[in-house]
Structures are given as structure tokens and as C-alpha cells.
Design a protein around this motif. Structure first.
Motif, short mmCIF file in Angstrom:
data_model
loop_
_atom_site.label_atom_id
_atom_site.label_comp_id
_atom_site.label_asym_id
_atom_site.label_seq_id
_atom_site.Cartn_x
_atom_site.Cartn_y
_atom_site.Cartn_z
N PHE A 151 35.66 33.38 32.12
CA PHE A 151 36.57 34.53 32.00
C PHE A 151 35.82 35.86 32.00
O PHE A 151 36.28 36.84 32.59
CB PHE A 151 37.42 34.39 30.73
CG PHE A 151 38.51 35.42 30.63
CD1 PHE A 151 39.47 35.53 31.62
CD2 PHE A 151 38.58 36.26 29.54
CE1 PHE A 151 40.48 36.48 31.54
CE2 PHE A 151 39.59 37.21 29.45
CZ PHE A 151 40.54 37.31 30.45
N THR A 152 34.65 35.91 31.36
CA THR A 152 33.94 37.18 31.30
C THR A 152 33.30 37.54 32.63
O THR A 152 32.93 38.69 32.85
CB THR A 152 32.85 37.16 30.20
OG1 THR A 152 32.07 35.98 30.38
CG2 THR A 152 33.46 37.15 28.82
N ALA A 153 33.16 36.56 33.54
CA ALA A 153 32.53 36.86 34.82
C ALA A 153 33.54 36.89 35.96
O ALA A 153 33.19 37.10 37.10
CB ALA A 153 31.46 35.81 35.13
N LYS A 154 34.80 36.72 35.62
CA LYS A 154 35.81 36.54 36.66
C LYS A 154 36.25 37.88 37.27
O LYS A 154 36.44 38.85 36.55
CB LYS A 154 37.02 35.85 36.02
CG LYS A 154 38.06 35.37 37.00
CD LYS A 154 39.26 34.80 36.23
CE LYS A 154 40.25 34.17 37.19
NZ LYS A 154 41.49 33.79 36.52
N ASP A 155 36.42 37.92 38.60
CA ASP A 155 37.03 39.07 39.25
C ASP A 155 38.54 38.96 39.11
O ASP A 155 39.14 37.95 39.49
CB ASP A 155 36.68 39.08 40.75
CG ASP A 155 35.34 39.73 41.01
OD1 ASP A 155 34.76 40.28 40.06
OD2 ASP A 155 34.87 39.69 42.16
N ILE A 156 39.15 40.00 38.52
CA ILE A 156 40.60 39.97 38.34
C ILE A 156 41.23 40.64 39.57
O ILE A 156 41.25 41.86 39.69
CB ILE A 156 41.03 40.72 37.06
CG1 ILE A 156 40.22 40.22 35.86
CG2 ILE A 156 42.52 40.57 36.81
CD1 ILE A 156 40.41 38.78 35.51
N THR A 157 41.70 39.81 40.49
CA THR A 157 42.18 40.36 41.76
C THR A 157 43.70 40.30 41.87
O THR A 157 44.24 40.58 42.93
CB THR A 157 41.58 39.58 42.94
OG1 THR A 157 41.81 38.20 42.74
CG2 THR A 157 40.09 39.84 43.06
N VAL A 158 44.37 39.92 40.79
CA VAL A 158 45.84 39.93 40.87
C VAL A 158 46.40 40.88 39.83
O VAL A 158 45.72 41.23 38.88
CB VAL A 158 46.45 38.53 40.63
CG1 VAL A 158 46.18 37.64 41.81
CG2 VAL A 158 45.92 37.93 39.36
N GLY B 163 36.68 48.25 36.24
CA GLY B 163 35.93 47.15 35.67
C GLY B 163 36.61 45.80 35.80
O GLY B 163 36.26 44.85 35.11
N LEU B 164 37.63 45.70 36.66
CA LEU B 164 38.32 44.42 36.82
C LEU B 164 37.55 43.49 37.74
O LEU B 164 37.60 42.27 37.58
CB LEU B 164 39.74 44.65 37.37
CG LEU B 164 40.72 45.31 36.41
CD1 LEU B 164 42.03 45.64 37.11
CD2 LEU B 164 40.98 44.41 35.22
N ILE B 165 36.85 44.08 38.73
CA ILE B 165 36.00 43.25 39.58
C ILE B 165 34.62 43.89 39.64
O ILE B 165 34.48 45.10 39.47
CB ILE B 165 36.58 43.03 41.00
CG1 ILE B 165 36.77 44.35 41.73
CG2 ILE B 165 37.88 42.28 40.95
CD1 ILE B 165 37.38 44.15 43.10
N GLU B 166 33.64 43.03 39.84
CA GLU B 166 32.26 43.50 39.82
C GLU B 166 31.80 43.83 41.24
O GLU B 166 32.07 43.07 42.16
CB GLU B 166 31.37 42.40 39.22
CG GLU B 166 30.06 42.94 38.75
CD GLU B 166 29.52 42.11 37.58
OE1 GLU B 166 28.41 42.39 37.15
OE2 GLU B 166 30.20 41.18 37.14
N PRO B 167 31.14 44.98 41.45
CA PRO B 167 30.68 45.31 42.79
C PRO B 167 29.65 44.29 43.29
O PRO B 167 28.88 43.75 42.49
CB PRO B 167 30.01 46.68 42.62
CG PRO B 167 30.45 47.19 41.30
CD PRO B 167 30.78 46.01 40.46
#
Lengths: 327, 295
Positions: free
Chosen positions: B288-295, A67-71
Motif C-alpha cells: 500500500f505504501t508503494a502503490k500508485d493510486i491511479t483511480v 503524491g498519489l503516484i511516484e514519478p
């Protein structure tokens, strides 16, 4: 829990709904497809090896599962709930180590775990101290628990990251390259830990680039390359999909090559006193007949046997490339 | 599910702890203690505590030769020699334009971006802290720091003022004299208003913090914005937009030293801060609630 039927029956799957199930899962970063139409099924109770060269989309997949990134499109279900919507209900039952450990260098190992546990709203504050102690004990860090995390070696950080994933009994453990930075002894300990967790009923999802490691601990395996899933199945199925090789040790190599070629063995190679070749397809060839033919032709055989195909052979056959090449 | 069942079924204990869990009290406590245990936080508070000491000593030396008053310096500085309590007002007036908001900018800017940069953010989110709850804990902690920072300045100033100068009755701006006790109460009220004046810049910093994965970049941007806005607030040509700049009414806290108190500007200040908190708090939440956490 699930009313709908699964897409395909999974060969060798344990009973019950899959722990992870993705359908056409896709993630696009800008113009680049990082994950492309992934259909992954992780059976409950399995130790699932997730293989692929660097840059093949493994970590992006794991981040979508957590759930860290959205598909961009498609769905990912973890423990029966769609992510990222089910984050709050699913993740307390999941322990994860994603792309290496990340710690607060200014806090001790013990305080790091206390902080991560405090972030879980389902964690009971009254048992926190005991659970942190137990997790530290489980990864062998009790002696270094009071040290500041910035003074930890990479291996110790990796262990502390694992401990954070073990703060509570979990249904699913997601371990992304868990043996990175560990010495051989540490790697062995982690393998033992994974096996003991699996025997307690935890499903383990293990991503690794060490084929050897996957072969030693995993029951199931999936292979990714360039964002796509190449194959998934049990480790046995995958290894048997690559044909084994015949190996003969003899001083009479030239004669042995001639005889074997007559009997349909392909891709023959000679290295010192060793002749190897690919066994012909189909069950027709009986290894004992081959050996008898060699002996009849006066080939002095010192050793004779079929070498089981390793996962690495299967992987190279699938991807057509060396393992550590970026996709 | 098995965990929920495993929880002890004590009749009175469960509802209280369940409520505490829903609001993420553990997370908030962890957030506050983690922030205040950092050397950087303590260093910021140390610098803020030093400001009243420097002002107090400067005033003491200046008046030692008993020369003519220059009339320069921050508000109330000429009254410090008569009453140490005025060092509290002077120090707050001196630190409010830059020192205090800069310290807030560092804490707020680093709050989300710093965790993202070090990677700990992903572990908090898979714990799972919950994005809204985590953001709330971050903002509440920044607010706690606003109050702590203001209190540090005020208490340090009171201590230095008591050591170097006489204490006694306070002559207000409007000429009335009040007792020392009431003077202390007014000082406390002023400290609260000063702390609340920082709500806007805290929300702005939090928003900036959700935009980047670098704590340093977020801190620098927040402090840069603060300085820019402070400069814009100086040009008379920009008087049309100045009432909407967050520092515009900051020094209105002096109106609490009148008799009767002039609430007009103080309330306008608090309203403006609430507006900034609502706008940038919502923006931070949306981001923040829509952010992709890529790190």
C-alpha cells in the motif's frame, strides 16, 4: 526556503519561490510515456490554467504533484518540498479536486466533509463543525447538507468536492476540471469563487479543457500535448503569440480582397459580406492606412477592425489540431 | 506552519491533542463510525445474530418430542437443553468455521479496495490521511468488527439460551461443575479467543484489499481463500502443512471449558494468528505504501 537558484527567471512572475516546480518530471506506465520531461513552474499568487486535450498527461501530472503516484524520473516540488516525500507537511496546505468528486453515497453531504476533515491529522477537531459549515456555505450547499450524497446531482457532487478542498485556508488549490457537470449559472459561480480565492492570496492551479474558462479567470497558462509541455507563460503572452485577424464588413467584397492582398494581408476568406485575413508579420502595417487604402479604392466599409487572437487560436496553432482530439 | 502557530497554546490541552493527532485518533473514530453506519455492516451483524436464534429454536423443537439423541450437530449441542449458556458455545462453534470469517472477509476485503473503487481513497490520501496511518485505521476497524461480530453472536446466543432453556451450573468437559457466574466468565473468555482467532483472516483480507481496486473482487478472493484453506484442512494427506493453516486450531477454544484449562492448543492458535497478522500486515503495508493510486 530555497537555497538554490531557480532555473530561469519567469517573465511576469510574482515574487517568491514558485508554488509548484517540476524538473524533467516523467511518468511511464508500462511502455507508455504518460508525462515526458515536464518542466513546470507555477508562480505564487497566480491563477494557473493547465490546458491540454484528453489523454495529454494533465491528470497524471496532478497525481504526481499530490503524491498519489511516484514519478519514474525527475522531481516535483510543491510548496518547496519534494513529492511524494513531503506529503505529510505539504498536503494540509493544499486543497484538491482530482478527476471529479468521489463521495460516500451512504453519508450525508455534511458527514462526507466531516470524514475528509477527520483524515487530515493537522485539522482541529474542535473547529471541525464550524469549518464544515463554512465550506458548505461557500459552495452554496447548506440547504442540501443533510441529504445523502447518493441523491446529489453531478453539479452538487462537484460542489461538495470543492467544499472538501476548502475545509481549511489553503496556500494552493488544485482544481481538475472544476466546472464539469455544472450548468452555466454554476460555472459562473465557480469562476467567481476562484477569483475571490485568488484575491485572498491562494494560488489556484486549474486544469480545464474549456479554453474560454481559462481565458476568463487565469493569469498564467501551460499547454500540454502527448505528455509534453508545449508552452507556458502568461495568458497575454500566449494569446499574442498567435497573430490576430483583420475583419472588414463591406458589400464590395471582391474589390476589398484585391486591395487587402496588395497590402500583404494573407489567408483571405469571404463569408457573405465579411472579409477576414491574417495581418502580415511585423509592426509595419498600420491598420488606419489599410482602411484608408480601402476607402480610396471606393470600397464601402461598414465595419473594420482587428480581432484579438483567442487562446483557442493560440492552442490550435501550437498543437496543430482541434482541441478535444485525444493525444 | 501558520496553522501550527494558530493552534491554541493551552498548557495541558495541547500535548494530549497533539498525541491524539499523531496517532490519527480522529481518522480511527471516523473509520469505525463510517464502517458501522453502513447498511451492509449492520446486515452482516443481523445475519450473525440470527444464527443462535435458529440453532436455539431447532434444538427446542428437536427435544420437544423427547426422542433419542441423534448425537450430530455442532459441539456442545446436546447440553443446550440442560443449560442455555451452552448455546453460546454451540453458536460460536457453529459460526467460527464460515459465518464469522466470511463476514470479516467482506469487511477486510472491502476496506481499501472499496475506497479505491469509489475514488474516495485519493481524497483521503490528499487530506492527507497518511498511508501507514490509514492502513492502521483500516486494520484496527476490521479488528473492532471481529470483536463486535463475535459479541453479537455471543450475546444473541445468551439471550436466546436464557429465553428457551434453563440457566444454571455448568458441567465442564472434564466433568467438574462450576457456578453460573464462572461459566459466564468462561463464555466471555471464549468470545475473546474466538475474536482473536479472526486476526489472521482479517490481515489476509486487508492484504488482498491492497492488491485490487475492486471491493467485490477483494471480498470474493478473501472468502474464496478462506473456503479453500478450510477444505485443505480436512485432508489427512496434508497433515504436514495443516499446522500452518490459519483455521487449524480454531476450535481449540473448547479447551477453555476444561478444568484445569488446557492452554497448549489455544496458545498455538493465538501464536499462529499473530504470525499471519505480522506476515500479511507487513505485506499489506509494503504494497500500500508503494502503490500508485491511479483511480
Amino acid at each position: 526556503m530555497e537555497g538554490r537558484s531557480r532555473p530561469e527567471p519567469w517573465p511576469g512572475a510574482t515574487e517568491g519561490a514558485p508554488v509548484v516546480e517540476t524538473r524533467a518530471l516523467t511518468k511511464r506506465f508500462g511502455g507508455q510515456l504518460a508525462v515526458d520531461g515536464l518542466d513546470l513552474v507555477v508562480p505564487r499568487g497566480s491563477v494557473f490554467g493547465f490546458l491540454g486535450p484528453n489523454g495529454s498527461g494533465k491528470t497524471t501530472t496532478i497525481r504526481m504533484l499530490m503524491g498519489l503516484i511516484e514519478p519514474t524520473s525527475g522531481t516535483a516540488r510543491v510548496l518547496g518540498e519534494e513529492m511524494p516525500r513531503g506529503t505529510r507537511r505539504v498536503l494540509p496546505r493544499v486543497g484538491a479536486l482530482i478527476e471529479g468528486p468521489a463521495l460516500y453515497g451512504f453519508l450525508s453531504g455534511r458527514d462526507n466533509l466531516t470524514r475528509f476533515d477527520a483524515a487530515d491529522p493537522t485539522a482541529d477537531a474542535r473547529t471541525r463543525r464550524a469549518r464544515v459549515g463554512h465550506a458548505l456555505d461557500r459552495v452554496g450547499l447548506t440547504g442540501a447538507a443533510g441529504k445523502k450524497a447518493r441523491a446529489y446531482s453531478l453539479g452538487m457532487k462537484q460542489r461538495l468536492g470543492l467544499a472538501a478542498a476548502l475545509l481549511q485556508p489553503r496556500e494552493l488549490l488544485v482544481l481538475d476540471e472544476p466546472t464539469n457537470g455544472l450548468d452555466p449559472q454554476g460555472m459562473r459561480e465557480i469562476r467567481t469563487l476562484v477569483r475571490s480565492l485568488a484575491s485572498e492570496g491562494t494560488t489556484v492551479f486549474l486544469s480545464s479543457h474549456l479554453l474560454d474558462e481559462i481565458e476568463q479567470v487565469c493569469t498564467h497558462v501551460a499547454v500540454m500535448a502527448r505528455g509534453r509541455l508545449l508552452i507556458q507563460g502568461t495568458v497575454g503572452e500566449l494569446a499574442s503569440s498567435a497573430r490576430g485577424r483583420l475583419a472588414v464588413t463591406t458589400p464590395d467584397t471582391a474589390e476589398a480582397v484585391r486591395v487587402l492582398k496588395e497590402h500583404g494581408v494573407n489567408d483571405l476568406a469571404v463569408l457573405d459580406d465579411r472579409v477576414t485575413g491574417e495581418l502580415p508579420a511585423g509592426p509595419a502595417t498600420e491598420l488606419a492606412d489599410l482602411n484608408a487604402a480601402l476607402v480610396r479604392a471606393d470600397v464601402r466599409v461598414r465595419a473594420f477592425g482587428a480581432e484579438r487572437a483567442s487562446l483557442e487560436d493560440a492552442f490550435v496553432a501550437l498543437t496543430g489540431e482541434g482541441f478535444d482530439v485525444a493525444g | 506552519m501558520s496553522r501550527a502557530e494558530a493552534a491554541p497554546a493551552g498548557a495541558t490541552a495541547v500535548p494530549a491533542s497533539a498525541a491524539a493527532r499523531r496517532w490519527g485518533l480522529s481518522l480511527l473514530i471516523s473509520e469505525v463510525t463510517t464502517t458501522f453506519r453502513r447498511w451492509r455492516t449492520l446486515a452482516l451483524l443481523g445475519v450473525l445474530a440470527a444464527v443462535p436464534v435458529l440453532i436455539g429454536i431447532a434444538v427446542k423443537i428437536e427435544t420437544g418430542d423427547d426422542g433419542a439423541h441423534g448425537g450430530g450437530g455442532p459441539a456442545f449441542i446436546s447440553q443446550v437443553t440442560n443449560n442455555g449458556l451452552f448455546l453460546v458455545f454451540t453458536s460460536l462453534a457453529a459460526t467460527l468455521p464460515f459465518f464469522l470469517p466470511m463476514a470479516i472477509g467482506v469487511i477486510a476485503g472491502d476496506s481499501v479496495a472499496g475506497e479505491a473503487g469509489s475514488g474516495t481513497l485519493r481524497y483521503l490520501l490528499v487530506a492527507p490521511a497518511g498511508r501507514t496511518r490509514l492502513l492502521f485505521a483500516k486494520y484496527a476497524t476490521t479488528m473492532a468488527f471481529c470483536f463486535a461480530a463475535t459479541l453479537v453472536v455471543a450475546v444473541s446466543a445468551l439471550a436466546v439460551g436464557a429465553l428457551l432453556f434453563p440457566l444454571g451450573e455448568v458441567t465442564l468437559i472434564s466433568g467438574t461443575t462450576i457456578g453460573f457466574g464462572e461459566g459466564l466468565l468462561r463464555a466471555l473468555a471464549i468470545a475473546v479467543v474466538v475474536a482473536l482467532s479472526l486476526v489472521g483472516v482479517a490481515a489476509l483480507g486487508l492484504f488482498v484489499s491492497t492488491l485490487t481496486n475492486s471491493g467485490v473482487a477483494a471480498m470474493a478472493t478473501t472468502v474464496g481463500l478462506l473456503i479453500t484453506v478450510q477444505i485443505l484442512d480436512q485432508f489427512p494427506q496434508l497433515s504436514a502443512i495443516q499446522p500452518y493453516l490459519f483455521p487449524h486450531y480454531w476450535l481449540s477454544f473448547a479447551d477453555l471449558l476444561r478444568d484445569p484449562v488446557l492452554w497448549d492448543q489455544v496458545l498455538r492458535n493465538l501464536g499462529l494468528q499473530a504470525l499471519y497478522a505480522a506476515v500479511f500486515g507487513s505485506a499489506a503495508w509494503a504494497r500500500f505504501t508503494a502503490k500508485d493510486i491511479t483511480v
